[in-house]
Design an enzyme around this catalytic site. Structure first.
Site, PDB file in Angstrom:
ATOM      1  CD  GLU A  70      -8.289   2.001  -5.446  1.00 50.32           C
ATOM      2  OE1 GLU A  70      -9.094   2.757  -4.892  1.00 50.32           O
ATOM      3  OE2 GLU A  70      -7.581   1.178  -4.824  1.00 50.32           O
ATOM      4  CG  ASP A  71      -7.475   5.868  -4.228  1.00 46.97           C
ATOM      5  OD1 ASP A  71      -7.112   4.785  -4.719  1.00 46.97           O
ATOM      6  OD2 ASP A  71      -7.293   6.154  -3.028  1.00 46.97           O
ATOM      7  CG  PHE A  91       2.668   9.311  -0.763  1.00 46.27           C
ATOM      8  CD1 PHE A  91       2.516   7.949  -0.979  1.00 46.27           C
ATOM      9  CD2 PHE A  91       1.804   9.946   0.108  1.00 46.27           C
ATOM     10  CE1 PHE A  91       1.526   7.229  -0.333  1.00 46.27           C
ATOM     11  CE2 PHE A  91       0.802   9.229   0.772  1.00 46.27           C
ATOM     12  CZ  PHE A  91       0.680   7.875   0.541  1.00 46.27           C
ATOM     13  NE  ARG A  99      -8.976   8.372   4.025  1.00 45.24           N
ATOM     14  CZ  ARG A  99      -8.334   7.392   3.402  1.00 45.24           C
ATOM     15  NH1 ARG A  99      -8.185   7.413   2.103  1.00 45.24           N
ATOM     16  NH2 ARG A  99      -7.842   6.382   4.097  1.00 45.24           N
ATOM     17  CG  ASP A 104       1.667   3.024  -6.007  1.00 47.52           C
ATOM     18  OD1 ASP A 104       2.399   3.700  -6.735  1.00 47.52           O
ATOM     19  OD2 ASP A 104       1.988   2.690  -4.853  1.00 47.52           O
TER      20      ASP A 104
HETATM   21  P1  IMP Z   1      -1.228  -0.587  -5.313  1.00 48.83           P
HETATM   22  O1  IMP Z   1      -1.747  -1.899  -4.862  1.00 48.83           O
HETATM   23  O2  IMP Z   1       0.240  -0.439  -5.053  1.00 48.83           O
HETATM   24  O3  IMP Z   1      -1.578  -0.217  -6.734  1.00 48.83           O
HETATM   25  O4  IMP Z   1      -1.805   0.474  -4.306  1.00 48.83           O
HETATM   26  C1  IMP Z   1      -2.940   1.158  -4.475  1.00 48.83           C
HETATM   27  C2  IMP Z   1      -3.309   1.784  -3.150  1.00 48.83           C
HETATM   28  O5  IMP Z   1      -2.171   2.380  -2.487  1.00 48.83           O
HETATM   29  C3  IMP Z   1      -4.261   2.923  -3.394  1.00 48.83           C
HETATM   30  O6  IMP Z   1      -5.580   2.472  -3.299  1.00 48.83           O
HETATM   31  C4  IMP Z   1      -3.905   3.896  -2.303  1.00 48.83           C
HETATM   32  O7  IMP Z   1      -4.651   3.602  -1.151  1.00 48.83           O
HETATM   33  C5  IMP Z   1      -2.475   3.648  -1.990  1.00 48.83           C
HETATM   34  N1  IMP Z   1      -1.601   4.655  -2.630  1.00 48.83           N
HETATM   35  C6  IMP Z   1      -0.727   4.441  -3.625  1.00 48.83           C
HETATM   36  N2  IMP Z   1      -0.092   5.575  -3.974  1.00 48.83           N
HETATM   37  C7  IMP Z   1      -0.597   6.540  -3.159  1.00 48.83           C
HETATM   38  C8  IMP Z   1      -0.350   7.950  -3.043  1.00 48.83           C
HETATM   39  O8  IMP Z   1       0.456   8.568  -3.746  1.00 48.83           O
HETATM   40  N3  IMP Z   1      -1.070   8.597  -2.083  1.00 48.83           N
HETATM   41  C9  IMP Z   1      -1.978   7.978  -1.286  1.00 48.83           C
HETATM   42  N4  IMP Z   1      -2.251   6.656  -1.374  1.00 48.83           N
HETATM   43  C10 IMP Z   1      -1.563   5.948  -2.303  1.00 48.83           C
HETATM   44 MG    MG Z   2      -6.880   3.134  -1.443  1.00 49.57          MG
END
Ligand code: IMP
Ligand code: MG
Length: 188
Positions: A100-101, A153, A166, A104
């Site tokens: 995963e990228d 962000f 991207r 968060d």
């Molecule tokens: P989580 O479920 O809150 O951990 O969200 C993860 C997803 O939110 C990632 O796969 C990203 O697609 C998106 N995301 C969270 N933070 C960022 C950011 O700083 N930039 C771009 N996408 C983000």
């Molecule tokens: Mg994502």
């Protein structure tokens, strides 16, 4: 658009070095065992592509993808995500590495880990390029991690704002435009 591309947080060379280090850790971990690297679309495509190309030649890896989307504001806190594209691979009895990228709040990854665990893989590990620990709402176990970053962000190297940026080779902070009403993080 309320945001513009701001300063570089992690440049492409630093990303590339880190991806190489993660690939060595992963190769050591699976030494000789075949595994399936599962990239979460779309954010993880560049990371997954670079990661698997950094693995040694004798590493037996296959790749597959899943695409997920959030169910919307009301269910977001529960971490329920909609599977937009499921795996082509039957992972039962296989060694699986989720790629995963960014980690968060943790809601997406914890949901996906639980979902995939339910399919009885032999092992399930997780690799993330970025981690924003300050935003965590649920605990997520990560086996391979690139960088911890502050609560900002970010865009580039697969990460987007509204689908854009991207394609940037480095990771940048997305900056709210002067005069824009939107001062919160884009996903909120
Ligand atoms: P989580 O479920 O809150 O951990 O969200 C993860 C997803 O939110 C990632 O796969 C990203 O697609 C998106 N995301 C969270 N933070 C960022 C950011 O700083 N930039 C771009 N996408 C983000
Ligand atoms: Mg994502």
């Amino acid at each position: 658009m309320d945001y513009e591309v701001g300063k570089v947080l992690i440049d492409d060379e630093t990303i590339s070095t880190k991806v190489g280090e993660l690939a060595s850790e992963i190769a050591n971990c699976y030494s000789g065992k075949e595994f399936v690297a599962v990239g979460i679309l779309k954010g993880a495509i560049f990371f997954l592509a670079d990661l698997v190309r950094s693995l040694p030649q004798d590493c037996r890896v296959k790749i597959d993808f899943m695409a997920v989307s959030s169910y919307g504001a009301s269910t977001k806190s529960s971490g329920i995500v909609k599977i937009v594209k499921d795996l082509d691979t039957d992972i039962k009895g296989r060694d699986v590495l989720l790629v995963e990228d960014i980690l968060d709040t943790g809601l997406t990854l914890s949901y996906l880990q639980e979902l995939l665990r339910g399919r009885a893989p032999r092992s399930l590990r997780t690799c993330v390029l970025l981690d924003k620990p300050d935003r965590r709402r649920v605990d997520v176990n990560v086996d391979f991690k690139g960088f911890s970053i502050p609560d900002e962000f970010v865009v580039g190297y697969g990460l987007d704002y509204s689908g854009y940026w991207r394609n940037l080779p480095s990771i940048h902070v997305a900056k709210a435009l002067e005069g824009s009403a939107n001062k919160t993080q884009p996903k909120e």
